[in-house]
Design an enzyme around this catalytic site. Sequence first.
Site: not given
Length: 496
Positions: A45, A47, A71, A175, A313
């Site tokens: 998981m 954002d 990811w 985004d 990250w």
Amino acid sequence: MNRKTGDQSVSEKLERAREYEKNRQNEISSEEKPVFHITPPIGWMNDPNGFSFYDGKIHLFYQYHPYTREWGPMHWGHSVSEDMISWENLPVALAPDEKYDALGCFSGSALEANGKHVLLYTGVSRQVLEDGREEERQNQCIAYGDGISYEKSSKNPVVTGELMPENCSRIDFRDPKVWKKGDTYYLIVGNKNAEQKGQVVLFSSKNLEDWKFETVLAENSEGKVGTMWECPDFFALDEKYFLICSPQNMKAQKYEFHNGNNSVYFVGDYDENTHTFQKEMPKTLDYGLDFYAPQTTELPDGRRILIAWMKSWDACVIPEEQKWQGMMTLPRELHYVNGKLYQKPVEELKNYRKNSCRLENQEVSGTVQFDEVKGRILDLTVEICEGVFDEFCIELAHNQEYTTSYTYYRKKQIMEVNRTYCGVTRDIVCQRAWKLPEQKEPLKLRFIMDRQSIELFINDGEQVSTTAICTPMEAEEIVFCCDGTVKINVEKHELI
Ligand code: FRU
């Protein structure tokens, strides 16, 4: 190829993701998960996405790759809650199953329109250029739903990079955050310009599908605020306007912006007619080690609530055998008072308190533990009152092998978190120090602890520091240390 399930058409990719997380073999024991922080059912998981109120519930979607704990091609996972503390997992909402989002359904936002729950997200695809080369494209797409199932619009993508001036990147354009004012919808999107400086671009629409470019709402004009501004958010709060974004590749400045990929906010004034945003200098949102890509929503009762990804990250803070990775922070209520942005845990958390105790005026000199003060799933407030000392330290999730410490250096007015001994087995950043607001005692430290995290709220949310830990649950002692003498008050509540 789409298969029909009831009256909803579900693509093979979406069905596969839904089946995968339902498969009992992929089930993760609840003991292995945080108690009140959102996590993926399985896999990866990042954002928070689509944080919104719809049909009586608070919805939170998230960047999701169920198949690995790393990811991968992005889906949208989905959870709902009535109080932002107890969350229910719903079926995966979006999968990268169309040509325009084949490389991923990236981050975005949601709102209610004409009774529908509307999601705006970034579709990532590959485009063949005139000279035959292939290049990635990020475009904004829309999906309509009923709070459980979502259907992508046949008009997707609804906002392409071609709508923008030439010097705005078509590759880093992602985004979308949407809102409505009067009869107009507005959308901001994270972007960068040809000089590799982050910026936020603004669009408007009357119907959510036909969009017009308005302006570059804000930019990294001095070049000190990162290369690409991810996950922008823009809202009015307590007489001011706030732009939040997560700039990538940003250098640290004194005690600020130490996370490389940071999350910052700009306070300013906004002229709604000309779309000009006069902003102050950027400020740090969170002084911890694990905080990124925050998103806010306004609840029907008027509260502005922020939630973020509780991870960096660059760091992996999980045990080798764990099959999931990534958590959300506790939702926080925002306020702007006397020129300061306050973040405090949502009030609903108090309904989950039990076995409370309060100790007043306790003297700490050397190392002290209190019998009643221990545990790992806690709402713990420590007030540091008067004393003669320089260093005061609180060790949490502590036993002979493990500890995570918070040290107050009084003369320097510095606070420091250190998770070196929390159980990490990688060479990652474990320490962060920051300047406290101003000499003010009592200094109030409220720690919200869940199995894998510690969120520290200083002076009722004037500063926050969010950090993930990976400490076995048996490390549950709390130790207070002082190099002189100090009086403290301690209030402890177990949670859930
Ligand atoms: C931020 C981010 C977003 C993007 C998403 C992809 O963490 O890089 O900009 O949409 O993650 O998963």
